[in-house]
Design a protein around this motif. Sequence first.
Motif, mmCIF file in Angstrom:
data_model
loop_
_atom_site.group_PDB
_atom_site.id
_atom_site.type_symbol
_atom_site.label_atom_id
_atom_site.label_comp_id
_atom_site.label_asym_id
_atom_site.label_seq_id
_atom_site.Cartn_x
_atom_site.Cartn_y
_atom_site.Cartn_z
ATOM 1 N N THR A 10 0.838 -1.206 0.000
ATOM 2 C CA THR A 10 0.000 0.000 0.000
ATOM 3 C C THR A 10 0.875 1.260 0.000
ATOM 4 O O THR A 10 2.023 1.230 0.416
ATOM 5 C CB THR A 10 -0.928 0.075 1.230
ATOM 6 O OG1 THR A 10 -0.127 0.197 2.415
ATOM 7 C CG2 THR A 10 -1.816 -1.142 1.333
ATOM 8 N N ARG A 74 -3.002 0.326 -3.790
ATOM 9 C CA ARG A 74 -2.849 -0.990 -3.173
ATOM 10 C C ARG A 74 -2.490 -2.009 -4.239
ATOM 11 O O ARG A 74 -2.947 -1.928 -5.385
ATOM 12 C CB ARG A 74 -4.093 -1.411 -2.408
ATOM 13 C CG ARG A 74 -5.303 -1.670 -3.236
ATOM 14 C CD ARG A 74 -6.514 -1.980 -2.347
ATOM 15 N NE ARG A 74 -7.695 -2.096 -3.164
ATOM 16 C CZ ARG A 74 -8.346 -3.227 -3.372
ATOM 17 N NH1 ARG A 74 -7.947 -4.322 -2.781
ATOM 18 N NH2 ARG A 74 -9.408 -3.264 -4.145
ATOM 19 N N GLU A 75 -1.662 -2.908 -3.828
ATOM 20 C CA GLU A 75 -1.261 -3.986 -4.725
ATOM 21 C C GLU A 75 -2.382 -5.009 -4.801
ATOM 22 O O GLU A 75 -2.897 -5.456 -3.781
ATOM 23 C CB GLU A 75 0.001 -4.643 -4.169
ATOM 24 C CG GLU A 75 0.541 -5.763 -5.012
ATOM 25 C CD GLU A 75 1.805 -6.317 -4.402
ATOM 26 O OE1 GLU A 75 2.886 -5.923 -4.873
ATOM 27 O OE2 GLU A 75 1.704 -7.108 -3.447
ATOM 28 N N ARG A 76 -2.761 -5.370 -6.014
ATOM 29 C CA ARG A 76 -3.796 -6.399 -6.211
ATOM 30 C C ARG A 76 -3.160 -7.778 -6.284
ATOM 31 O O ARG A 76 -3.642 -8.715 -5.684
ATOM 32 C CB ARG A 76 -4.591 -6.112 -7.482
ATOM 33 C CG ARG A 76 -5.337 -4.785 -7.460
ATOM 34 C CD ARG A 76 -6.444 -4.777 -6.479
ATOM 35 N NE ARG A 76 -7.411 -5.783 -6.934
ATOM 36 C CZ ARG A 76 -8.387 -6.283 -6.214
ATOM 37 N NH1 ARG A 76 -8.569 -5.889 -4.984
ATOM 38 N NH2 ARG A 76 -9.198 -7.176 -6.701
ATOM 39 N N THR A 77 -2.063 -7.880 -7.064
ATOM 40 C CA THR A 77 -1.384 -9.171 -7.202
ATOM 41 C C THR A 77 0.000 -8.970 -7.791
ATOM 42 O O THR A 77 0.257 -7.972 -8.465
ATOM 43 C CB THR A 77 -2.194 -10.141 -8.098
ATOM 44 O OG1 THR A 77 -1.604 -11.432 -8.050
ATOM 45 C CG2 THR A 77 -2.268 -9.663 -9.535
ATOM 46 N N TYR A 85 -1.815 -3.023 -9.796
ATOM 47 C CA TYR A 85 -2.021 -2.084 -8.695
ATOM 48 C C TYR A 85 -3.221 -1.206 -8.975
ATOM 49 O O TYR A 85 -3.412 -0.745 -10.101
ATOM 50 C CB TYR A 85 -0.774 -1.204 -8.519
ATOM 51 C CG TYR A 85 0.476 -2.029 -8.399
ATOM 52 C CD1 TYR A 85 0.926 -2.457 -7.154
ATOM 53 C CD2 TYR A 85 1.184 -2.432 -9.522
ATOM 54 C CE1 TYR A 85 2.057 -3.252 -7.033
ATOM 55 C CE2 TYR A 85 2.315 -3.232 -9.417
ATOM 56 C CZ TYR A 85 2.742 -3.638 -8.173
ATOM 57 O OH TYR A 85 3.854 -4.428 -8.064
ATOM 58 N N ASP A 86 -4.042 -0.965 -7.964
ATOM 59 C CA ASP A 86 -5.193 -0.072 -8.081
ATOM 60 C C ASP A 86 -4.938 1.187 -7.268
ATOM 61 O O ASP A 86 -4.430 1.115 -6.142
ATOM 62 C CB ASP A 86 -6.471 -0.741 -7.584
ATOM 63 C CG ASP A 86 -6.998 -1.790 -8.553
ATOM 64 O OD1 ASP A 86 -6.652 -1.727 -9.745
ATOM 65 O OD2 ASP A 86 -7.749 -2.669 -8.111
ATOM 66 N N ARG A 100 -5.636 1.844 -12.791
ATOM 67 C CA ARG A 100 -5.079 0.495 -12.633
ATOM 68 C C ARG A 100 -3.762 0.453 -13.385
ATOM 69 O O ARG A 100 -3.706 0.668 -14.596
ATOM 70 C CB ARG A 100 -6.008 -0.573 -13.163
ATOM 71 C CG ARG A 100 -5.316 -1.952 -13.142
ATOM 72 C CD ARG A 100 -6.253 -3.089 -13.184
ATOM 73 N NE ARG A 100 -6.757 -3.328 -11.840
ATOM 74 C CZ ARG A 100 -7.481 -4.390 -11.513
ATOM 75 N NH1 ARG A 100 -7.802 -5.281 -12.424
ATOM 76 N NH2 ARG A 100 -7.911 -4.547 -10.282
#
Length: 114
Positions: A10, A74-77, A85-86, A100
Amino acid sequence: MQRLEHGEGTAELRMTVTPAMVNGHKIAHGGYLFLFADTACACISHDPVSVAAGADIDFIAPAYKGDVLVASARERTRFGHGGIYDVSVRRGEELIVEFRGRSRVRSMKTRDSR
């Protein structure tokens, strides 16, 4: 830009829209909003040679001179050599931008070492 928080997957940044960032419509130029969201995304990077592989952005509402914006990322994956990242950019509680970003880990080669 000022980094407010940085944690595992994050990041949160703050930026004030300056007169130089405003276009002829008297709103913040989308390029500055993209730069802000992309920078928040980059603050999460786990690797110093991660670079942007692509990004999508939705401009939800205009920002104006003097607005204080906060980008929450925030990292999604993470997978292989990439990540997703979103980032949400807000003025107070109002959503301004949804972003994104996609990253890719690059080799340590420089132009001179090719």
